[in-house]
Design a protein around this motif. Structure first.
Motif, PDB file in Angstrom:
ATOM      1  N   SER A  56       0.825  -1.215   0.000  1.00  0.00           N
ATOM      2  CA  SER A  56       0.000   0.000   0.000  1.00  0.00           C
ATOM      3  C   SER A  56       0.859   1.265   0.000  1.00  0.00           C
ATOM      4  N   TYR A  60       0.730   5.247  -2.109  1.00  0.00           N
ATOM      5  CA  TYR A  60       0.918   6.633  -1.640  1.00  0.00           C
ATOM      6  C   TYR A  60       2.107   7.272  -2.358  1.00  0.00           C
ATOM      7  N   ARG A  61       3.104   6.448  -2.662  1.00  0.00           N
ATOM      8  CA  ARG A  61       4.253   6.954  -3.402  1.00  0.00           C
ATOM      9  C   ARG A  61       3.844   7.382  -4.817  1.00  0.00           C
ATOM     10  N   ALA A 116       5.699  11.420  -0.199  1.00  0.00           N
ATOM     11  CA  ALA A 116       4.648  10.428   0.106  1.00  0.00           C
ATOM     12  C   ALA A 116       4.200  10.594   1.551  1.00  0.00           C
ATOM     13  N   SER A 117       5.153  10.868   2.413  1.00  0.00           N
ATOM     14  CA  SER A 117       4.835  11.072   3.819  1.00  0.00           C
ATOM     15  C   SER A 117       3.941  12.310   3.975  1.00  0.00           C
ATOM     16  N   ARG A 126      -6.268   9.591   1.568  1.00  0.00           N
ATOM     17  CA  ARG A 126      -6.458   8.316   2.275  1.00  0.00           C
ATOM     18  C   ARG A 126      -7.765   7.654   1.837  1.00  0.00           C
ATOM     19  N   ARG A 147       0.442   0.911   6.864  1.00  0.00           N
ATOM     20  CA  ARG A 147       0.400   1.530   8.189  1.00  0.00           C
ATOM     21  C   ARG A 147      -0.965   1.319   8.842  1.00  0.00           C
ATOM     22  N   ASP A 148      -1.992   1.150   7.998  1.00  0.00           N
ATOM     23  CA  ASP A 148      -3.370   1.145   8.504  1.00  0.00           C
ATOM     24  C   ASP A 148      -4.176  -0.034   7.963  1.00  0.00           C
ATOM     25  N   ARG A 192       9.601  11.395   9.432  1.00  0.00           N
ATOM     26  CA  ARG A 192       8.475  10.664   8.833  1.00  0.00           C
ATOM     27  C   ARG A 192       7.716   9.860   9.883  1.00  0.00           C
ATOM     28  N   ASP A 196       3.832  10.073  10.584  1.00  0.00           N
ATOM     29  CA  ASP A 196       2.980   8.873  10.494  1.00  0.00           C
ATOM     30  C   ASP A 196       2.223   8.633  11.803  1.00  0.00           C
ATOM     31  N   ARG A 199      -0.324  11.999  12.745  1.00  0.00           N
ATOM     32  CA  ARG A 199      -1.340  12.588  11.858  1.00  0.00           C
ATOM     33  C   ARG A 199      -2.732  12.279  12.393  1.00  0.00           C
TER      34      ARG A 199
HETATM   35  O1   DC Z   1       5.921   1.962   3.335  1.00  0.00           O
HETATM   36  P1   DC Z   1       6.445   3.118   2.494  1.00  0.00           P
HETATM   37  O2   DC Z   1       7.677   3.782   3.052  1.00  0.00           O
HETATM   38  O3   DC Z   1       6.609   2.741   1.056  1.00  0.00           O
HETATM   39  O4   DC Z   1       5.268   4.214   2.555  1.00  0.00           O
HETATM   40  C1   DC Z   1       5.384   5.456   1.905  1.00  0.00           C
HETATM   41  C2   DC Z   1       4.611   6.501   2.690  1.00  0.00           C
HETATM   42  O5   DC Z   1       3.211   6.229   2.630  1.00  0.00           O
HETATM   43  C3   DC Z   1       4.974   6.602   4.177  1.00  0.00           C
HETATM   44  O6   DC Z   1       5.275   7.948   4.490  1.00  0.00           O
HETATM   45  C4   DC Z   1       3.747   6.199   4.923  1.00  0.00           C
HETATM   46  C5   DC Z   1       2.640   6.254   3.921  1.00  0.00           C
HETATM   47  N1   DC Z   1       1.731   5.125   4.042  1.00  0.00           N
HETATM   48  C6   DC Z   1       0.534   5.334   4.688  1.00  0.00           C
HETATM   49  O7   DC Z   1       0.288   6.439   5.174  1.00  0.00           O
HETATM   50  N2   DC Z   1      -0.372   4.332   4.793  1.00  0.00           N
HETATM   51  C7   DC Z   1      -0.094   3.123   4.272  1.00  0.00           C
HETATM   52  N3   DC Z   1      -1.004   2.141   4.382  1.00  0.00           N
HETATM   53  C8   DC Z   1       1.136   2.889   3.636  1.00  0.00           C
HETATM   54  C9   DC Z   1       2.041   3.923   3.533  1.00  0.00           C
END
Ligand code: DC
Length: 237
Positions: A56, A60-61, A116-117, A126, A147-148, A192, A196, A199
Motif C-alpha cells: 500500500s 501513496y508513493r 509520500a509522507s 487516504r 500503516r493502517d 516521517r 505517520d 497525523r
Molecule cells: O511503506 P512506504 O515507506 O513505502 O510508505 C510510503 C509513505 O506512505 C509513508 O510515508 C507512509 C505512507 N503510508 C501510509 O500512510 N499508509 C499506508 N497504508 C502505507 C504507507
C-alpha cells in the motif's frame, strides 16, 4: 466454516466497496513503521502461502510522484485528493505501474519518500487509496502491508501483524537498500515517523488484536516463519 473460504463466497462480497460493508476478506495485514521489514516479510509470506502481495505504501508513493510531476501543492488536501482519484495504479508483484508507465524505481527516490509522507496525511488521499485497496483485496487472498491495513483498510483481517525494530536498525536497513548515509536516513526517518504517528487520520498504530513482533536482530527467515506459523494456527494455510 474455514476462514480460507470466506473471501471466495460471493454472498459475502460487498455490493459497493466504499459502503463500509466489505467481507472478512482473506487478508493478512502487516503494518508498522518504515524499515521494520514489512516489505521483505510480506512478500515472502505471500510467496510461501500463495497469496498476492499488496504494497500500500507504493500507492501513496504514486500519488506523491504524480503530484510532483504535475507541480501540484503537496500540502493541499483537495488538490491531492483530486490527483489521487485520477490515477491508474497497477501493482504486479514488485512492479508498480502508474498511468501505464513503470514507476517501480522512480517511486523509491528520496524526494518521493519525503513527499509520500506529506501527501499521505490528507483525508481525501487516504479515502481514495483505502477505497482502491479494498477493491483490490476483495478479489482474493492477500498479504497487505502498510500503516493502517489492520486498523482501517481491513479491520476484519483474521491475522494482523505489527512489525517494529529499533530506529537505528531500521535506518541501517533502509540505508543498505538505497545507498544513502545511515545518519541522513535516520534523521529523515525520525521526521516521517513523527508524521505517520501523529497525523490526525489513520495514524500509525497497532490494531488492538495485532501480534507485535520486534524484528531487531532477527533474521528475515525467522520472522517469515513466525508469521506463516501464526497463519497456520488461524487456519489460513
Ligand atoms: O511503506 P512506504 O515507506 O513505502 O510508505 C510510503 C509513505 O506512505 C509513508 O510515508 C507512509 C505512507 N503510508 C501510509 O500512510 N499508509 C499506508 N497504508 C502505507 C504507507
Amino acid at each position: 466454516m474455514r476462514l480460507a473460504k470466506l473471501g471466495a463466497d460471493p454472498a459475502r462480497r460487498p455490493r459497493t466497496y466504499d459502503s463500509g460493508h466489505y467481507p472478512a476478506a482473506m487478508v493478512i495485514a502487516i503494518d508498522g513503521p518504515a524499515g521494520a521489514g514489512k516489505s521483505s516479510v510480506a512478500r515472502a509470506v505471500a510467496g510461501a502461502l500463495g497469496f498476492v502481495y499488496l504494497d500500500s505504501g507504493a500507492m501513496y508513493r504514486c500519488v506523491a510522484l504524480a503530484a510532483i510531476e504535475r507541480q501540484a501543492d503537496l500540502d493541499d488536501d483537495a488538490a491531492m485528493g483530486e490527483v489521487a482519484r485520477s490515477l491508474a495504479i497497477r501493482l504486479d508483484g514488485g512492479r508498480v505501474e502508474l498511468d501505464g508507465s513503470d514507476v517501480s524505481a522512480a517511486i523509491r527516490r528520496p524526494q518521493v519518500s519525503e513527499s509520500a509522507s506529506r501527501v499521505s496525511v490528507h483525508p481525501h488521499v487516504r479515502e481514495a487509496m483505502v477505497a482502491l485497496q479494498r477493491r483490490m483485496i476483495a478479489t482474493g487472498s492477500f498479504v497487505a502491508e502498510g500503516r493502517d491495513i489492520g486498523t482501517v483498510v481491513s479491520p476484519e483481517s483474521p491475522l494482523k501483524v505489527f512489525l517494529t525494530a529499533s530506529p537505528q536498525e531500521r535506518a541501517r536497513r533502509r540505508a543498505a537498500q538505497t545507498g544513502e548515509e545511515e545518519a541522513v536516513v535516520l534523521a529523515a526517518q525520525r521526521e516521517r515517523d513523527e508524521r505517520d504517528e501523529c497525523r490526525e487520520h489513520s495514524a500509525l498504530r497497532a490494531a488492538p488484536d495485532a501480534v507485535e513482533i520486534d524484528t531487531t536482530g532477527m533474521a528475515l527467515e525467522v520472522v517469515v516463519e513466525r508469521v506463516v506459523e501464526l497463519a497456520g494456527e488461524r487456519g489460513l494455510t
